[in-house]
Design an enzyme around this catalytic site. Structure first.
Site, mmCIF file in Angstrom:
data_model
loop_
_atom_site.group_PDB
_atom_site.id
_atom_site.type_symbol
_atom_site.label_atom_id
_atom_site.label_comp_id
_atom_site.label_asym_id
_atom_site.label_seq_id
_atom_site.Cartn_x
_atom_site.Cartn_y
_atom_site.Cartn_z
ATOM 1 N N LYS A 47 -0.167 3.079 1.342
ATOM 2 C CA LYS A 47 0.171 2.653 2.716
ATOM 3 C C LYS A 47 1.674 2.497 2.886
ATOM 4 C CE LYS A 47 1.217 -1.743 1.666
ATOM 5 N NZ LYS A 47 2.392 -2.544 2.053
ATOM 6 N N VAL A 49 13.879 -3.888 -2.681
ATOM 7 C CA VAL A 49 13.206 -2.655 -3.085
ATOM 8 C C VAL A 49 12.323 -2.137 -1.948
ATOM 9 C CG1 VAL A 49 11.515 -1.643 -4.668
ATOM 10 C CG2 VAL A 49 13.254 -3.225 -5.532
#
EC number: 1.1.1.94
Length: 330
Positions: free
Chosen positions: A188, A276
């Site tokens: 996703k 990140v």
């Protein structure tokens, strides 16, 4: 009450640490950044990752991994996917064998294409649980209703983790399909990055609805090929997580895509996010994996070209629209 250690003091790890501390547990946070550790211990804040937050007094932060995890009954891995193996190597032979490891990371290991629970299993002989689903730290700390899933090869450990996290606003289900839970949470992020690019290019709701729907098909296709159950992908850890990550202003993957779609260089966009962006790593890893096992993932194909081959994002969308005609259901 339990002793819980969080590895990583980012936004979601901190939000969950506060949730558990407010339930009366003894909580520690490990972070390599001494400034983060001092901010938590001295100022009772964690402004680097989540601002305007009061950290309870029963949370203590450490920059020493062994001290942070001493006598822990649960260790929560709240770290990026690419650091999972190295942290687990450091934990080896230093924690109790019955300590339950709970991973909230989403992705697969680069180069090996292994799910993160398998990476942990290769390094540690402990019960392993994955906690996943549609959730942003910013809403958890506000105690807005949130629903997640725990999964494990050891469902007794999953039930323990369910009891650990469950509150009046934080509902946790169990799901025995560990493969499906992990794959949905990882893929996703790829679709969310693409959704952000659409927003940056100025496309509308029609386009995003199509992307999300066909993105669900990619999640289901690769997940089923890896052994996951299709019904899992249409649950919280698949569709639920996809919806929140593709549409929320809290989503760092969507925000990174927004910058890229607006014309910013990929590396500069990641740098500007400051944390990140798992969708970038996931895109590379799943592109390589689907090439090996022969699974069709057209959105992932185009995003890979945009991220790593400098393809123009708008021409990438046109390429998707001009693909060979076919039935929707196949």
């Amino acid at each position: 009450m339990s002793k819980v250690s969080f590895i990583g003091g980012g936004s979601f790890g901190t939000a969950l640490a506060i949730l558990l501390a407010e339930k009366g547990n003894t909580v520690s946070i490990y972070n390599r950044d001494k400034k983060v550790v001092d901010d938590i211990n001295i100022n009772r804040r964690n402004d680097k990752y989540i601002k305007n937050l009061q950290v309870p007094s029963n949370i203590k932060a450490f920059d020493n991994l062994e001290k942070a995890t001493e006598d822990a009954e649960y260790i929560v891995l709240a770290i990026p996917s690419h650091t999972i193996r190295s942290i687990c190597k450091q934990l080896k032979n230093k924690i109790k064998q019955e300590t339950i490891i709970i991973s909230i990371a989403k992705g697969i290991e680069e180069h090996t294409d292994k799910r993160l629970s398998l990476v942990i299993k290769e390094e540690l002989n402990n019960p392993i649980v994955v906690l996943s689903g549609p959730s942003h730290a910013e809403e958890v700390v506000l105690k807005l209703p949130t629903t997640l899933v725990v999964s494990s090869e050891n469902m007794n450990a999953a039930s323990e983790a369910q009891n650990l996290f469950m509150t009046s606003f934080f509902r946790v289900y169990t799901n025995e399909d560990l493969v499906g839970v992990e794959v949905g949470g990882a893929v996703k992020n790829i679709i969310a990055l693409a959704a952000g690019i659409l927003d940056g290019l100025g496309y509308g709701d029609n386009t995003k609805a199509a992307l999300m729907t066909r993105g669900m098909k990619e999640i289901s296709r690769i997940g089923s090929a890896l052994g996951g159950k299709e019904e899992t992908f249409y649950g919280l850890t698949g569709m639920g997580d996809l919806i929140v990550t593709c549409t929320s202003n809290h989503s760092r993957n969507r925000k990174a895509g927004l910058l890229i779609g607006s014309g910013m260089d990929v590396n500069k966009a990641i740098e500007k996010i400051g944390m990140v962006v798992e969708g970038v790593k996931a895109c590379k890893a799943f592109y390589e994996l689907k090439e090996k096992i022969g699974v069709s993932m057209p959105i992932t194909d185009i995003l890979y070209k945009v991220l790593f081959e400098k393809k123009d994002p708008k021409s990438g969308i046109e390429e998707l629209m001009l693909r060979e005609k076919k039935s929707e259901i196949f």
